[in-house]
Motif scaffolding. Sequence first.
Motif, PDB file in Angstrom:
ATOM      1  N   TYR A 290       0.866  -1.181   0.000  1.00 13.22           N
ATOM      2  CA  TYR A 290       0.000   0.000   0.000  1.00 13.22           C
ATOM      3  C   TYR A 290       0.900   1.227   0.000  1.00 13.22           C
ATOM      4  O   TYR A 290       1.470   1.604   1.032  1.00 13.22           O
ATOM      5  CB  TYR A 290      -0.892  -0.022   1.238  1.00 13.22           C
ATOM      6  CG  TYR A 290      -2.057   0.936   1.183  1.00 13.22           C
ATOM      7  CD1 TYR A 290      -3.169   0.671   0.388  1.00 13.22           C
ATOM      8  CD2 TYR A 290      -2.069   2.098   1.958  1.00 13.22           C
ATOM      9  CE1 TYR A 290      -4.251   1.533   0.351  1.00 13.22           C
ATOM     10  CE2 TYR A 290      -3.145   2.966   1.926  1.00 13.22           C
ATOM     11  CZ  TYR A 290      -4.234   2.687   1.122  1.00 13.22           C
ATOM     12  OH  TYR A 290      -5.301   3.548   1.096  1.00 13.22           O
TER      13      TYR A 290
ATOM     14  N   SER B  82       2.083   5.319  -1.368  1.00 14.08           N
ATOM     15  CA  SER B  82       1.522   6.665  -1.447  1.00 14.08           C
ATOM     16  C   SER B  82       2.516   7.583  -2.155  1.00 14.08           C
ATOM     17  O   SER B  82       3.607   7.838  -1.648  1.00 14.08           O
ATOM     18  CB  SER B  82       1.220   7.191  -0.042  1.00 14.08           C
ATOM     19  OG  SER B  82       0.601   8.454  -0.100  1.00 14.08           O
TER      20      SER B  82
ATOM     21  N   TYR C 221       1.184   9.732   2.029  1.00 15.19           N
ATOM     22  CA  TYR C 221       0.080   9.375   2.930  1.00 15.19           C
ATOM     23  C   TYR C 221      -0.693  10.584   3.459  1.00 15.19           C
ATOM     24  O   TYR C 221      -1.575  10.420   4.305  1.00 15.19           O
ATOM     25  CB  TYR C 221       0.549   8.498   4.094  1.00 15.19           C
ATOM     26  CG  TYR C 221       1.023   7.143   3.634  1.00 15.19           C
ATOM     27  CD1 TYR C 221       0.128   6.128   3.315  1.00 15.19           C
ATOM     28  CD2 TYR C 221       2.379   6.881   3.490  1.00 15.19           C
ATOM     29  CE1 TYR C 221       0.569   4.899   2.876  1.00 15.19           C
ATOM     30  CE2 TYR C 221       2.835   5.652   3.046  1.00 15.19           C
ATOM     31  CZ  TYR C 221       1.929   4.662   2.741  1.00 15.19           C
ATOM     32  OH  TYR C 221       2.367   3.446   2.290  1.00 15.19           O
TER      33      TYR C 221
ATOM     34  N   ASN D 145       5.399  11.769  11.359  1.00 11.68           N
ATOM     35  CA  ASN D 145       4.132  11.154  11.724  1.00 11.68           C
ATOM     36  C   ASN D 145       3.586  11.652  13.056  1.00 11.68           C
ATOM     37  O   ASN D 145       2.390  11.930  13.184  1.00 11.68           O
ATOM     38  CB  ASN D 145       4.261   9.633  11.739  1.00 11.68           C
ATOM     39  CG  ASN D 145       5.338   9.117  12.666  1.00 11.68           C
ATOM     40  OD1 ASN D 145       6.131   9.884  13.233  1.00 11.68           O
ATOM     41  ND2 ASN D 145       5.379   7.804  12.844  1.00 11.68           N
TER      42      ASN D 145
ATOM     43  N   ILE E 168       7.306  11.351   4.749  1.00 12.89           N
ATOM     44  CA  ILE E 168       6.149  10.483   4.905  1.00 12.89           C
ATOM     45  C   ILE E 168       5.526  10.743   6.271  1.00 12.89           C
ATOM     46  O   ILE E 168       6.252  10.954   7.247  1.00 12.89           O
ATOM     47  CB  ILE E 168       6.599   9.019   4.729  1.00 12.89           C
ATOM     48  CG1 ILE E 168       5.432   8.060   4.636  1.00 12.89           C
ATOM     49  CG2 ILE E 168       7.545   8.595   5.831  1.00 12.89           C
ATOM     50  CD1 ILE E 168       5.860   6.673   4.162  1.00 12.89           C
TER      51      ILE E 168
ATOM     52  N   THR F 201       2.651   8.933   7.767  1.00 14.35           N
ATOM     53  CA  THR F 201       1.796   7.933   8.403  1.00 14.35           C
ATOM     54  C   THR F 201       2.534   7.260   9.555  1.00 14.35           C
ATOM     55  O   THR F 201       3.759   7.144   9.551  1.00 14.35           O
ATOM     56  CB  THR F 201       1.333   6.867   7.407  1.00 14.35           C
ATOM     57  OG1 THR F 201       0.425   5.977   8.059  1.00 14.35           O
ATOM     58  CG2 THR F 201       2.493   6.062   6.866  1.00 14.35           C
TER      59      THR F 201
ATOM     60  N   HIS G 225      -5.083   0.525  10.097  1.00 11.44           N
ATOM     61  CA  HIS G 225      -5.360   1.413   8.962  1.00 11.44           C
ATOM     62  C   HIS G 225      -6.088   2.685   9.388  1.00 11.44           C
ATOM     63  O   HIS G 225      -6.041   3.708   8.689  1.00 11.44           O
ATOM     64  CB  HIS G 225      -6.159   0.684   7.874  1.00 11.44           C
ATOM     65  CG  HIS G 225      -7.574   0.369   8.259  1.00 11.44           C
ATOM     66  ND1 HIS G 225      -8.630   1.207   8.002  1.00 11.44           N
ATOM     67  CD2 HIS G 225      -8.090  -0.702   8.918  1.00 11.44           C
ATOM     68  CE1 HIS G 225      -9.744   0.665   8.450  1.00 11.44           C
ATOM     69  NE2 HIS G 225      -9.447  -0.487   9.026  1.00 11.44           N
TER      70      HIS G 225
ATOM     71  N   LEU H  91      -4.044   6.009   9.312  1.00  8.23           N
ATOM     72  CA  LEU H  91      -3.657   6.763   8.117  1.00  8.23           C
ATOM     73  C   LEU H  91      -4.175   8.193   8.239  1.00  8.23           C
ATOM     74  O   LEU H  91      -5.326   8.408   8.643  1.00  8.23           O
ATOM     75  CB  LEU H  91      -4.229   6.103   6.859  1.00  8.23           C
ATOM     76  CG  LEU H  91      -3.643   4.738   6.491  1.00  8.23           C
ATOM     77  CD1 LEU H  91      -4.514   4.061   5.436  1.00  8.23           C
ATOM     78  CD2 LEU H  91      -2.210   4.889   5.994  1.00  8.23           C
TER      79      LEU H  91
ATOM     80  N   THR I  90      -2.597   7.277  -3.586  1.00  6.52           N
ATOM     81  CA  THR I  90      -2.391   6.250  -2.559  1.00  6.52           C
ATOM     82  C   THR I  90      -3.203   5.013  -2.911  1.00  6.52           C
ATOM     83  O   THR I  90      -4.389   5.109  -3.230  1.00  6.52           O
ATOM     84  CB  THR I  90      -2.801   6.774  -1.177  1.00  6.52           C
ATOM     85  OG1 THR I  90      -2.020   7.925  -0.859  1.00  6.52           O
ATOM     86  CG2 THR I  90      -2.599   5.721  -0.109  1.00  6.52           C
TER      87      THR I  90
ATOM     88  N   ARG J 297       6.399   3.193   3.518  1.00  4.15           N
ATOM     89  CA  ARG J 297       6.692   3.024   4.941  1.00  4.15           C
ATOM     90  C   ARG J 297       7.305   1.661   5.252  1.00  4.15           C
ATOM     91  O   ARG J 297       6.788   0.873   6.041  1.00  4.15           O
ATOM     92  CB  ARG J 297       5.398   3.250   5.745  1.00  4.15           C
ATOM     93  CG  ARG J 297       5.554   3.313   7.248  1.00  4.15           C
ATOM     94  CD  ARG J 297       6.344   4.493   7.729  1.00  4.15           C
ATOM     95  NE  ARG J 297       6.175   4.666   9.162  1.00  4.15           N
ATOM     96  CZ  ARG J 297       6.948   5.413   9.921  1.00  4.15           C
ATOM     97  NH1 ARG J 297       7.956   6.089   9.375  1.00  4.15           N
ATOM     98  NH2 ARG J 297       6.730   5.524  11.207  1.00  4.15           N
TER      99      ARG J 297
END
Length: 627
Positions: free
Chosen positions: A103, A105, A128, A186, A213, A215, A226, A229, A264, A340
Amino acid sequence: MRKGPPASRTALTAAPAVLAVHGLLFLASCTADAPAPTTTEVEALAQSVKDAITTDALMTYSAMIAEHERPSGGPGENAAIDTIVATLEGRGVPVLVHELAAYASDPVSATVTVPGTDFSPPAITMAYSASSRGTVGEVVDMGTLADLPRLEAGTGERLVIEGEEFGADLPDLGGKVAIVDGQPRNVPTIALERMGAAAVVFVNPEERLNELIVTSTWGSPSLMNHHRLPRIPVAQIMRSAGEELRALMADGPVELRVETEVATGWKTMRLALATIEPAGVENAPYVVLGGHIDGWYHGATDEAASNAAMLAMALAFHDVRDRLRHGLVVAWWPGHSNARYAGSTWFADEFFTELRARGLAYMNIDGVGQMGARRFGAAASEAFRPFASRVVAETQGVDISPSRPGRNSDQAFNGVGLPLLQFNHTRLAEDGGYWWWHTTEDTYDKIDGDVLKTDTDIYAHALAEMLAGARYPVSLVAQVEALAAAIAVREEAAGGALQLDRHLGNRMERLRRVAADLDERADAGEIGAVDQVAFVRPLHRVMYVPLNDYHPDPGVSLGPLPGLAPARILVDEEADSDRRGFAVPVLMRERNRLIEAVDEALDVGYMRTTLASIRQELSEIREERDR
């Protein structure tokens, strides 16, 4: 094998005892190392590997990789992987390419404007970030990252601000656009979103924009995490733009419009693995050497130069595989920058059982070959710190104090319990620092061939000893002393309320004795690398992993024994407060996890000591028989 020992060895004459001994000996043989070379032979091996790695080859490989823009899952990354695989196959190195779904982004664009004015500075969004066609709100200046509230410790998959649910006085940012000085990360994104911010604009402390990033998920998000996010748009502007925006705010309220586009979703990624097996050693334990193949833009020092060093070392160690005792797995991780650490996390999940049985270490390589690099260092988990210091001293004549590995750099192996090691050679702040990191300026001209050769040789020097040395270079005493120090720090933070000494009893004293005994046996060649790492593993896990060994944590740095980080709540709060009361069960369970880890290490130590003693006794029996 003899059916029975001589009659004079009465302790081993009973048939059940003999069978037990033979069974234990078989178990011991499964983890035994190949015959040990001399120090001179290992030094010669290291030198031959270094001699085989030339500056010209390193720069050629770097150029082959850096010519491609390499967002993970894209054609540039795939082209770089194909080049690496073809080079390995051309030299007969076994290489396998795995495919995985990740997954990812990819930031596309961002604008940050003050409606009705000409304020529209260069801006980027973050991996993300949420996409937004235009979020508008009054700007609130939140100062610097250091001014933001901390996250609560011990909350597991649900991250909240410290005291948020217990009446903490927090700013209400509902509908506002927060600006804050610092690079996007994050934790500040979580804190600002929890306080209600409609959007966040980070002001870079320098006159540049660094791709990052935001997330807190680690690897591809799961059903468990999840929800973490980011759900708000996140952008970044340069220092001068922040100064201009604050000048506008000085004249009164300012509305800011933040527009972001981020792609994403799921991508197919490829993970190349080269495997160097010691000749004639079946199912040998191995070291994992890893670095990410993807990069922002052309990513020359981050991380084409490291990929080149990995390739050169894979070729060189393959050529001397008949002189190795342990294997080497070289992994070019996808999904580091825009997913990530998805590639390394997938590998740790997919091969968890094998890594626990045969893995000896995770060695990360990142950011090598920087022009103007002058400072040597290392990040090493506790058992590797004496070794890391010695390697840099032997190769560079420099004394260093290795730091604790952070929650970054594809450190996806804490749950497995692999000790960690990374060497660093960086620029000084007075020279401008690593200013091109994660920018369009990270191009081939930023690689210094001589620096890259020096950095690669440091890794090769360390790997030669790890793969071929008579004694695997971990210090079990250092591991235990670091654990004892961490226990003392957590107890002090709790004001003595954890009572860890009482609950541990004499375990730490016993653990010290076992560690010292095992280190001596390793020196004498009585136990091997698998035995040593088996002792380290439970202690490493409790030192680095909060709450759960199998599901990656959010990557929030909490220090040694992170599961006991809520200990400070016992001092911060009144005895009858809910926050303190709710912290107590978490701390009790983490105390139990600590005790269990110590007990597991003790059990491993006693078993390995017993096996070593049996091997020694049977060796003496054979010598007596043969006389």
